[in-house]
Scaffold this motif. Sequence first.
Motif, PDB file in Angstrom:
ATOM      1  N   GLU A 148       0.834  -1.201   0.000  1.00 48.84           N
ATOM      2  CA  GLU A 148       0.000   0.000   0.000  1.00 48.84           C
ATOM      3  C   GLU A 148       0.873   1.258   0.000  1.00 48.84           C
ATOM      4  OE1 GLU A 148      -3.142   2.685   0.135  1.00 48.84           O
ATOM      5  OE2 GLU A 148      -3.110   0.563  -0.405  1.00 48.84           O
ATOM      6  N   LEU A 149       1.986   1.212   0.724  1.00 50.98           N
ATOM      7  CA  LEU A 149       2.891   2.362   0.745  1.00 50.98           C
ATOM      8  C   LEU A 149       3.623   2.538  -0.578  1.00 50.98           C
ATOM      9  CD1 LEU A 149       4.506   1.959   4.288  1.00 50.98           C
ATOM     10  CD2 LEU A 149       2.791   3.642   3.592  1.00 50.98           C
ATOM     11  N   GLY A 150       3.796   1.425  -1.324  1.00 53.37           N
ATOM     12  CA  GLY A 150       4.462   1.515  -2.620  1.00 53.37           C
ATOM     13  C   GLY A 150       5.678   0.633  -2.777  1.00 53.37           C
ATOM     14  N   VAL A 151       5.843  -0.386  -1.929  1.00 54.72           N
ATOM     15  CA  VAL A 151       7.002  -1.269  -2.000  1.00 54.72           C
ATOM     16  C   VAL A 151       6.524  -2.722  -2.045  1.00 54.72           C
ATOM     17  CG1 VAL A 151       9.128  -2.033  -0.887  1.00 54.72           C
ATOM     18  CG2 VAL A 151       8.436   0.369  -0.755  1.00 54.72           C
ATOM     19  N   ASP A 189      15.886  -6.973  -5.746  1.00 57.07           N
ATOM     20  CA  ASP A 189      14.801  -7.230  -6.694  1.00 57.07           C
ATOM     21  C   ASP A 189      13.438  -6.742  -6.221  1.00 57.07           C
ATOM     22  OD1 ASP A 189      16.229  -8.388  -8.820  1.00 57.07           O
ATOM     23  OD2 ASP A 189      16.408 -10.273  -7.728  1.00 57.07           O
ATOM     24  N   ILE A 190      13.387  -5.831  -5.272  1.00 58.87           N
ATOM     25  CA  ILE A 190      12.090  -5.278  -4.899  1.00 58.87           C
ATOM     26  C   ILE A 190      11.579  -4.375  -6.021  1.00 58.87           C
ATOM     27  CG2 ILE A 190      12.682  -5.357  -2.447  1.00 58.87           C
ATOM     28  CD1 ILE A 190      12.952  -2.295  -2.533  1.00 58.87           C
ATOM     29  N   ARG A 191      10.268  -4.080  -5.989  1.00 56.44           N
ATOM     30  CA  ARG A 191       9.676  -3.130  -6.917  1.00 56.44           C
ATOM     31  C   ARG A 191       9.097  -1.979  -6.113  1.00 56.44           C
ATOM     32  NH1 ARG A 191      12.513  -5.528  -9.498  1.00 56.44           N
ATOM     33  NH2 ARG A 191      12.184  -6.725 -11.423  1.00 56.44           N
ATOM     34  N   VAL A 192       9.286  -0.764  -6.621  1.00 56.24           N
ATOM     35  CA  VAL A 192       8.891   0.448  -5.903  1.00 56.24           C
ATOM     36  C   VAL A 192       7.992   1.277  -6.812  1.00 56.24           C
ATOM     37  CG1 VAL A 192       9.725   2.587  -4.863  1.00 56.24           C
ATOM     38  CG2 VAL A 192      11.008   0.448  -4.544  1.00 56.24           C
ATOM     39  N   SER A 193       6.853   1.718  -6.278  1.00 59.24           N
ATOM     40  CA  SER A 193       5.896   2.535  -7.024  1.00 59.24           C
ATOM     41  C   SER A 193       6.061   4.005  -6.639  1.00 59.24           C
ATOM     42  CB  SER A 193       4.468   2.089  -6.728  1.00 59.24           C
ATOM     43  OG  SER A 193       3.538   3.051  -7.181  1.00 59.24           O
ATOM     44  N   PRO A 194       6.599   4.837  -7.537  1.00 64.67           N
ATOM     45  CA  PRO A 194       6.724   6.261  -7.211  1.00 64.67           C
ATOM     46  C   PRO A 194       5.379   6.904  -6.891  1.00 64.67           C
ATOM     47  CG  PRO A 194       8.098   5.711  -9.096  1.00 64.67           C
ATOM     48  CD  PRO A 194       7.250   4.513  -8.818  1.00 64.67           C
ATOM     49  N   ARG A 213       2.614   5.561  -5.567  1.00 65.93           N
ATOM     50  CA  ARG A 213       2.133   5.176  -4.235  1.00 65.93           C
ATOM     51  C   ARG A 213       2.968   5.850  -3.143  1.00 65.93           C
ATOM     52  NH1 ARG A 213      -0.266  -0.957  -3.926  1.00 65.93           N
ATOM     53  NH2 ARG A 213      -1.241  -1.048  -5.983  1.00 65.93           N
ATOM     54  N   LEU A 214       4.277   5.873  -3.340  1.00 70.64           N
ATOM     55  CA  LEU A 214       5.116   6.565  -2.356  1.00 70.64           C
ATOM     56  C   LEU A 214       4.698   8.025  -2.207  1.00 70.64           C
ATOM     57  CD1 LEU A 214       8.760   5.309  -3.169  1.00 70.64           C
ATOM     58  CD2 LEU A 214       7.256   4.533  -1.326  1.00 70.64           C
ATOM     59  N   ALA A 215       4.459   8.688  -3.336  1.00 70.70           N
ATOM     60  CA  ALA A 215       4.078  10.102  -3.301  1.00 70.70           C
ATOM     61  C   ALA A 215       2.775  10.313  -2.542  1.00 70.70           C
ATOM     62  CB  ALA A 215       3.967  10.640  -4.724  1.00 70.70           C
ATOM     63  N   ARG A 216       1.826   9.385  -2.723  1.00 73.13           N
ATOM     64  CA  ARG A 216       0.537   9.513  -2.004  1.00 73.13           C
ATOM     65  C   ARG A 216       0.733   9.481  -0.499  1.00 73.13           C
ATOM     66  NH1 ARG A 216      -1.799   5.979  -6.013  1.00 73.13           N
ATOM     67  NH2 ARG A 216      -1.783   4.233  -4.533  1.00 73.13           N
ATOM     68  N   ASP A 259       2.670  -0.076 -12.133  1.00 69.06           N
ATOM     69  CA  ASP A 259       1.718  -1.053 -12.653  1.00 69.06           C
ATOM     70  C   ASP A 259       1.238  -1.948 -11.502  1.00 69.06           C
ATOM     71  OD1 ASP A 259       0.279  -3.008 -13.920  1.00 69.06           O
ATOM     72  OD2 ASP A 259       1.920  -3.702 -15.205  1.00 69.06           O
ATOM     73  N   PRO A 260      -0.058  -1.901 -11.156  1.00 70.80           N
ATOM     74  CA  PRO A 260      -0.540  -2.725 -10.039  1.00 70.80           C
ATOM     75  C   PRO A 260      -0.288  -4.215 -10.255  1.00 70.80           C
ATOM     76  CG  PRO A 260      -2.194  -1.100 -10.656  1.00 70.80           C
ATOM     77  CD  PRO A 260      -1.147  -1.059 -11.721  1.00 70.80           C
ATOM     78  N   MET A 261      -0.411  -4.688 -11.516  1.00 69.93           N
ATOM     79  CA  MET A 261      -0.180  -6.113 -11.765  1.00 69.93           C
ATOM     80  C   MET A 261       1.265  -6.484 -11.495  1.00 69.93           C
ATOM     81  SD  MET A 261      -0.814  -8.409 -15.212  1.00 69.93           S
ATOM     82  CE  MET A 261      -2.601  -8.318 -14.996  1.00 69.93           C
ATOM     83  N   ALA A 262       2.199  -5.634 -11.936  1.00 69.23           N
ATOM     84  CA  ALA A 262       3.612  -5.919 -11.694  1.00 69.23           C
ATOM     85  C   ALA A 262       3.924  -5.927 -10.204  1.00 69.23           C
ATOM     86  CB  ALA A 262       4.480  -4.900 -12.422  1.00 69.23           C
ATOM     87  N   LEU A 263       3.344  -4.995  -9.463  1.00 67.91           N
ATOM     88  CA  LEU A 263       3.570  -4.938  -8.025  1.00 67.91           C
ATOM     89  C   LEU A 263       2.981  -6.161  -7.322  1.00 67.91           C
ATOM     90  CD1 LEU A 263       2.722  -1.164  -7.558  1.00 67.91           C
ATOM     91  CD2 LEU A 263       4.997  -2.173  -7.327  1.00 67.91           C
ATOM     92  N   ARG A 264       1.767  -6.550  -7.706  1.00 67.03           N
ATOM     93  CA  ARG A 264       1.136  -7.716  -7.069  1.00 67.03           C
ATOM     94  C   ARG A 264       1.847  -9.003  -7.452  1.00 67.03           C
ATOM     95  NH1 ARG A 264      -4.745  -5.395  -8.716  1.00 67.03           N
ATOM     96  NH2 ARG A 264      -4.811  -3.698  -7.165  1.00 67.03           N
TER      97      ARG A 264
END
Length: 530
Positions: free
Chosen positions: A385-388, A417-422, A424-427, A443-448
């Motif tokens: 949810e935070l973006g990681v 190899d973690i994925r980070v969503s800029p 989500r982090l910004a929110r 991309d929500p699919m890539a994160l999930r």
Amino acid sequence: MSARRASVAPASDPYPRSPTVHPLPTAEAEIGEELAVVRPGLVSRYADELSGARASVLTRLWRALAHEPLPWVTGRERVRDGLVLRLADGRTLHGPPADPYATAAYVTAVRLGGTSYEDPARLMTGLAVPHGEAFAAELRHSAASLALSRADQPPVPETPPPAGTAPDWVWEQRVVDGHPFHPNCRSRPGFTVAEQLAYGPEHRPLVELCLLPVAAQDCLVTGVWPRELRDGGRLLVPVHPWQAEHVLKRPCEGGRLAAHPLMSLRTLALPDGPHVKTALSARLTSSVRDISVGSVAASAVLSDFAEDLAPRTDGLLHFTRTLGAATAHSPDLAAVWRESPRTYTAPGEQVLPVAALPVTGLADSPSWLAAFARLALTTGLRLLELGVALEAHGQNLLVVLSGSGAPLRLVYRDLADIRVSPARLARHGIAVPELPARNLTDDPMALRRKLFGSLVAGALAGVAGSREALRAALAAAVSDLPCTADVRALREEPLPAKALTLMRLSPGTPGDQWTTLPNPLVLDQGASDQ
């Protein structure tokens, strides 16, 4: 895992072995011959373990055939006594019902056309699909190495050490069977029997790392490189002895450093200090285990980012810090120093990788498994949810246990190899770190895929050991989770998992490939829907 090994060829087996007697496949015979020279006392036990090892690898392969999007499988159909796969060439492959979350060796034979196969390598050869011969060779090596690993275990299980007393490597070295779902669970091509015995963690060796001197000006260093590994203007880079001999072809000019191999073989624990990750340019399971220059460059940024992130988990998750990393601008000559996970334990507590949990017997308790699933999902989804999105498979994710065995909190290692969503982090008002592009995605699919594929379809499934046990644990855990889009996807959609066999059969396709598995929480999803 070895704790759930099933006996081979039960009396009710609907696919009995072919009565034809075949000579041992090349890898099995070669390992047997080498073993007779270097460890003759293990020869008989190795021979006894071969049929069970083949069944374990065949079970993993059957999971892939039943659930991965292999282009030459044109249809899947449940039948009264199992599952039938229709192949592009008109043949059919008939096997038992496929449980994608089973870790016991329940597949002892499958039938291709009119022929029964109990050997996974011979089955792959019989399928005659593109790149199948190369994969068959890996399967032969996987089964033979697995038999060797099992043969070298104490005949009577050791009594688990009291909480808080086991060194870092003890639990890691009890993961005998390797990856719970990959057919190449113990494939180590390029390693002789003597080298497997000398370096494989399940054989419990003490490994002497080579210290190779490299001019500091020729290296990229991040973090703080240990003072004791500096020699004037040179860095002493720890190198795995297999790497020094076979790849770098250099003697140990700067001395040696004794360490205990952990689950990944190339990462080792110093007796009284941190863990050191070495480059190992050999194909283990799926990948060549070198250390890219980019990962060294990003290691300090990732470590600092994780240290700032950990407090947002309310103490449920700690990250092992990267202390220092160095590379001679080559993925073949690099090393990373990390904290020991024991840094985050209190007196009387024990920390062990999630992959080792089946060995403890704790997961045999449904209530314990539900409590652990609740801890892992709560923490993983909070970070998502935070973006990681963590790659929280059974090797990267560790659990801290109380003296009574209760799961208290988690430790995560190896952030590469973690994925980070800029976005989500910004929110959440979190600054976006300067990371390589491959680590960043909204991309929500890539994160999930990253989190669910590693944590749910990987770590939790491997601990649960069956679809029903996983379903019960997930059902108990998700009821307490907030109803976010990610949680709804976890509850309602098929679970993503890496298509590990498809990846081995697609050598020209870079990167991860994916499949979906039936969600245990959704009763009408199944293999025939693929």
